[in-house]
Design a protein around this motif. Structure first.
Motif, short mmCIF file in Angstrom:
data_model
loop_
_atom_site.label_atom_id
_atom_site.label_comp_id
_atom_site.label_asym_id
_atom_site.label_seq_id
_atom_site.Cartn_x
_atom_site.Cartn_y
_atom_site.Cartn_z
N TRP A 1 -5.49 -5.29 10.31
CA TRP A 1 -5.15 -4.44 9.15
C TRP A 1 -6.20 -4.81 8.09
O TRP A 1 -6.77 -6.01 7.87
CB TRP A 1 -3.81 -4.76 8.39
CG TRP A 1 -2.74 -4.18 9.42
CD1 TRP A 1 -1.78 -5.25 10.15
CD2 TRP A 1 -2.07 -3.12 9.67
NE1 TRP A 1 -0.97 -4.32 10.77
CE2 TRP A 1 -1.24 -3.18 10.70
CE3 TRP A 1 -2.66 -1.71 9.38
CZ2 TRP A 1 -0.30 -1.94 11.28
CZ3 TRP A 1 -1.72 -0.80 9.90
CH2 TRP A 1 -1.02 -1.02 10.94
N THR A 2 -6.51 -3.59 7.27
CA THR A 2 -7.22 -4.04 5.90
C THR A 2 -6.22 -4.67 4.86
O THR A 2 -5.29 -4.70 4.97
CB THR A 2 -7.79 -2.72 5.26
OG1 THR A 2 -6.91 -1.89 5.01
CG2 THR A 2 -8.84 -2.14 6.42
N GLU A 3 -6.73 -5.05 3.66
CA GLU A 3 -6.03 -5.21 2.53
C GLU A 3 -5.08 -4.14 2.10
O GLU A 3 -5.69 -2.88 2.34
CB GLU A 3 -6.97 -5.83 1.37
CG GLU A 3 -7.72 -7.05 1.71
CD GLU A 3 -6.57 -8.54 2.15
OE1 GLU A 3 -5.66 -8.23 1.46
OE2 GLU A 3 -6.86 -8.89 3.08
N VAL A 4 -4.00 -4.23 1.46
CA VAL A 4 -3.34 -3.30 0.89
C VAL A 4 -3.78 -2.96 -0.62
O VAL A 4 -4.12 -3.71 -1.13
CB VAL A 4 -1.94 -3.55 0.71
CG1 VAL A 4 -1.14 -2.56 0.12
CG2 VAL A 4 -1.40 -3.99 1.96
N ARG A 5 -4.13 -1.46 -0.72
CA ARG A 5 -4.76 -1.03 -1.94
C ARG A 5 -3.92 0.30 -2.63
O ARG A 5 -3.15 0.95 -1.66
CB ARG A 5 -6.13 -0.78 -2.03
CG ARG A 5 -6.69 0.19 -0.79
CD ARG A 5 -7.97 -0.03 -0.58
NE ARG A 5 -8.54 0.75 0.46
CZ ARG A 5 -8.41 0.59 1.80
NH1 ARG A 5 -7.49 -0.15 2.11
NH2 ARG A 5 -8.58 1.75 2.61
N GLN A 6 -3.86 0.75 -3.76
CA GLN A 6 -3.10 1.68 -4.40
C GLN A 6 -3.99 2.84 -4.22
O GLN A 6 -5.26 2.77 -4.11
CB GLN A 6 -3.15 1.25 -5.68
CG GLN A 6 -1.97 0.05 -6.04
CD GLN A 6 -0.65 0.49 -5.76
OE1 GLN A 6 -0.22 1.53 -5.01
NE2 GLN A 6 0.52 -0.22 -6.21
N PHE A 7 -3.25 4.05 -3.84
CA PHE A 7 -3.87 5.20 -3.82
C PHE A 7 -3.07 6.31 -4.45
O PHE A 7 -1.77 6.62 -4.42
CB PHE A 7 -3.70 5.67 -2.28
CG PHE A 7 -4.46 6.92 -1.79
CD1 PHE A 7 -5.61 7.08 -1.59
CD2 PHE A 7 -3.31 7.95 -1.58
CE1 PHE A 7 -6.02 8.60 -1.05
CE2 PHE A 7 -3.90 9.26 -1.19
CZ PHE A 7 -5.21 9.44 -0.86
N ASN A 8 -3.88 6.80 -5.42
CA ASN A 8 -3.14 8.02 -6.48
C ASN A 8 -3.02 9.27 -5.60
O ASN A 8 -3.80 9.64 -4.69
CB ASN A 8 -4.20 8.06 -7.32
CG ASN A 8 -3.54 8.99 -8.76
OD1 ASN A 8 -3.22 10.15 -8.54
ND2 ASN A 8 -3.04 8.13 -9.73
N LEU A 9 -1.77 9.82 -5.64
CA LEU A 9 -1.24 10.89 -4.88
C LEU A 9 -1.63 12.36 -5.82
O LEU A 9 -1.45 13.12 -5.11
CB LEU A 9 0.09 10.80 -4.69
CG LEU A 9 0.75 9.55 -4.18
CD1 LEU A 9 2.18 9.56 -4.02
CD2 LEU A 9 -0.07 9.41 -2.80
N MET A 10 -2.47 12.38 -6.68
CA MET A 10 -2.52 13.66 -7.46
C MET A 10 -3.87 14.49 -6.84
O MET A 10 -4.73 13.94 -6.73
CB MET A 10 -2.43 13.59 -8.77
CG MET A 10 -1.35 13.45 -9.75
SD MET A 10 -1.36 13.74 -11.34
CE MET A 10 -2.50 12.62 -11.94
N PHE A 11 -3.65 15.80 -6.60
CA PHE A 11 -4.89 16.60 -6.46
C PHE A 11 -5.52 17.02 -7.32
O PHE A 11 -4.81 17.42 -8.56
CB PHE A 11 -4.44 17.96 -5.66
CG PHE A 11 -3.84 17.68 -4.18
CD1 PHE A 11 -5.03 17.42 -3.32
CD2 PHE A 11 -2.69 17.70 -3.80
CE1 PHE A 11 -4.55 17.35 -1.86
CE2 PHE A 11 -2.32 17.58 -2.40
CZ PHE A 11 -3.35 17.39 -1.52
N ALA A 12 -6.85 16.80 -7.54
CA ALA A 12 -7.60 17.11 -8.69
C ALA A 12 -8.70 18.58 -8.49
O ALA A 12 -8.96 18.56 -7.49
CB ALA A 12 -8.53 16.09 -9.26
N THR A 13 -8.69 19.21 -9.60
CA THR A 13 -9.39 20.33 -9.39
C THR A 13 -10.11 20.71 -10.55
O THR A 13 -10.19 19.87 -11.75
CB THR A 13 -8.85 21.65 -8.79
OG1 THR A 13 -9.51 22.70 -8.53
CG2 THR A 13 -7.80 22.27 -9.83
N GLN A 14 -11.01 21.50 -10.73
CA GLN A 14 -11.96 22.05 -11.72
C GLN A 14 -11.25 23.32 -12.54
O GLN A 14 -11.04 24.02 -11.83
CB GLN A 14 -13.33 22.01 -11.54
CG GLN A 14 -14.18 20.88 -11.00
CD GLN A 14 -13.93 19.66 -11.82
OE1 GLN A 14 -14.17 19.72 -13.01
NE2 GLN A 14 -13.59 18.41 -11.35
#
Length: 507
Positions: free
Chosen positions: A188-201
């Motif tokens: 396994w890799t280290e655990v890291r945080q992942f933001n769940l929001m979809f961004a657009t322009q």
């Protein structure tokens, strides 16, 4: 567990075969964790929406509904905490190159231990008639060991999640020997945080475009419209604002059919109350929402409460109503006491007062909020999985039937001429026309009547009306009941009254 996985596969296949749910963009090999609702699925989904809306809005004088936009000012998501804190712990397996939610890996491990306890209890109950004290003690010992391990792991897991201790989560995964389902390795890799929001322009040119987000929840649209609704509706605290709408989350791992998707629909109600009264209303809505679920006719044992140990940054109390899906008990609806966090945050970031003047207290305050939030797609899956039934009949044949509550069924009645001649189709269509104004009905004249009954069973139609030779003689028809497969002979003139009686409890 294998049987449960097989059941989910059967439900998924049935949903596609009969027009409930299709993989999105299937002719282009699909799009992961995105689904389309077919011709029957959209009817069932709309019926669930209407049933929720009626219970939440129509039956409450102090709750109204809105429909807010998906695109919202980006500062809203800064104020709500989503920009900085809307994360899930992510971990990758170096061998399979697959990505997982670290908390889901631990939860799945705990579920396997729960399954072992259930198997031990089931074995013991089967041997009850041949009681063996030594065997009973051995079984009890194993159950206690499993339960002790569950308690220990869960306690450490919850502590790590509360403290956002990613190293402790990784250490727990390694200690438990959790392997990648694909590669079978523990690399396994280290655990890291992942933001769940979809961004657009949003903007006319790339240079002038602003970054905005697809909303990850529908609640903020209610909060920013709090004063608009309160003033125009002359609402007095306590009052609620309800909404049904789409939300979007870039899930690390979306799985289990429509249970976890990247585009989904929520049915939410935010209830605004006086500060200090929020826990009273939290208890009230906790009870009310469970009553609503039980009103669907689903066994009470399929539901349970799960009180949160780790509270969201905005909450001072939270519970989930969990449903027993084919893959175990999982969250169906969340009930949260959100305090005054949201309105206060929007007041701070916008510079606009979000206060209510209480004429009884002769003072202004920022109301506290109690939220009920249910995933419409999860509710759809709960209804579908509970309804899916395989039956072996007395004549040795088998049938698959969806025992959907009649008031939720896509079609309430199917009108069927026995044969496609002798004036039966014409008479059947006359009857269809008398029912269509009030009910969603289907007409079917293709294949033998037995096959048509089976097809209606498979899509959950509760009542079939058959036109035969006797109909042409005395103007009577047979009504076939889906669940018991019994039939009644009734007059055509009485059909509207009978139809109303069959469905009067919940329409």
């Amino acid at each position: 567990m294998a049987n449960n996985e097989d059941l989910l596969k059967k439900i998924t296949a049935h949903a596609k075969e009969y027009g409930f749910v299709f993989p999105s963009s299937e002719i282009y090999d699909g799009l992961s964790a995105v689904y389309d609702y077919g011709q029957l699925g959209v009817e069932l989904k709309n019926n669930i929406k209407q049933y929720w809306w009626k219970a939440m809005v129509q039956m409450h004088e102090n709750i109204v509904g809105i429909d807010s936009a998906i695109f919202m000012h980006p500062t809203i998501w800064k104020a709500s905490g989503h920009v900085d804190a809307f994360n899930d712990p992510m971990i990758d397996n170096k061998d399979s190159k697959k990505r997982y939610r670290a908390d889901n890996l631990i939860e799945d491990y705990l579920q396997k231990l729960e399954d072992k306890i259930n198997k031990e209890v089931e074995k013991a109950s089967k041997r009850f008639d041949n009681f063996d004290e030594q065997m009973f003690r051995a079984t009890n010992q194993r159950v206690q060991e499993y339960q002790a391990k569950i308690n220990n792991v869960n306690s450490r897991f919850q502590k790590a999640m509360i403290n956002n201790d990613l190293h402790a989560i990784k250490a727990l995964i390694e200690e438990l020997g959790i392997v990648c389902p694909i590669s079978g390795s523990r690399n396994w890799t280290e655990v890291r945080q992942f933001n769940l929001m979809f961004a657009t322009q949003m903007g006319s040119t790339a240079e002038e475009a602003d970054t905005i987000y697809l909303r990850p929840e529908t609640a903020q649209g209610i909060f920013v419209n709090f004063l608009n609704v309160q003033k125009t509706g002359r609402m007095k605290v306590p009052f609620g604002i309800a909404q049904i709408g789409k939300a979007f989350r870039n899930e690390i791992v979306a799985r289990q059919f429509i249970f976890r998707m990247r585009e989904f629909e929520q049915m939410e109600m935010q209830f605004f109350v006086r500060p200090g009264e929020e826990l009273k209303w939290f208890a009230y809505w906790k009870e009310e929402r469970m009553k609503w679920h039980k009103s669907l006719g689903i066994k009470e044992t399929k539901f349970r409460f799960h009180d949160h140990e780790k509270l969201a940054h905005y909450a001072n109390a939270a519970t989930d109503i969990e449903f027993e899906f084919p893959f175990g008990f999982k969250e169906l609806e969340g009930i949260h006491s959100r305090t005054d966090f949201d309105l206060n945050a929007h007041q701070t970031y916008s510079g606009k007062k979000m206060q209510y003047f209480d004429p009884e207290l002769n003072e202004s305050y920022v109301p506290y909020v109690v939220e009920t939030s249910i995933g419409l797609d999860r509710m759809f899956l709960a209804v579908l999985s509970n309804a899916y039934t395989e039956e072996k009949l007395e004549d040795g044949s088998e049938r698959v039937v969806l025992k959907i509550p009649p008031f939720l069924a896509p079609y309430k009645f199917a009108v069927l001429p026995l044969v496609k001649k002798d004036g039966m189709p014409e008479k059947a269509r006359e009857i269809l026309a008398t029912l269509q104004e009030d009910y969603n009905c289907q007409y079917d004249e293709k294949d033998a009547i037995g096959r048509r009954y089976r097809r209606q069973d498979a899509i959950g139609t509760p009542f079939c009306i058959t036109v035969d030779n006797q109909t042409l003689e005395d103007n009577t028809v047979t009504i076939r009941f889906r669940d018991e497969m019994n039939q009644d002979r009734v007059s055509v003139e009485e059909l509207p009254i009978i139809a109303n009686r069959l469905l009067k409890n919940k329409r």
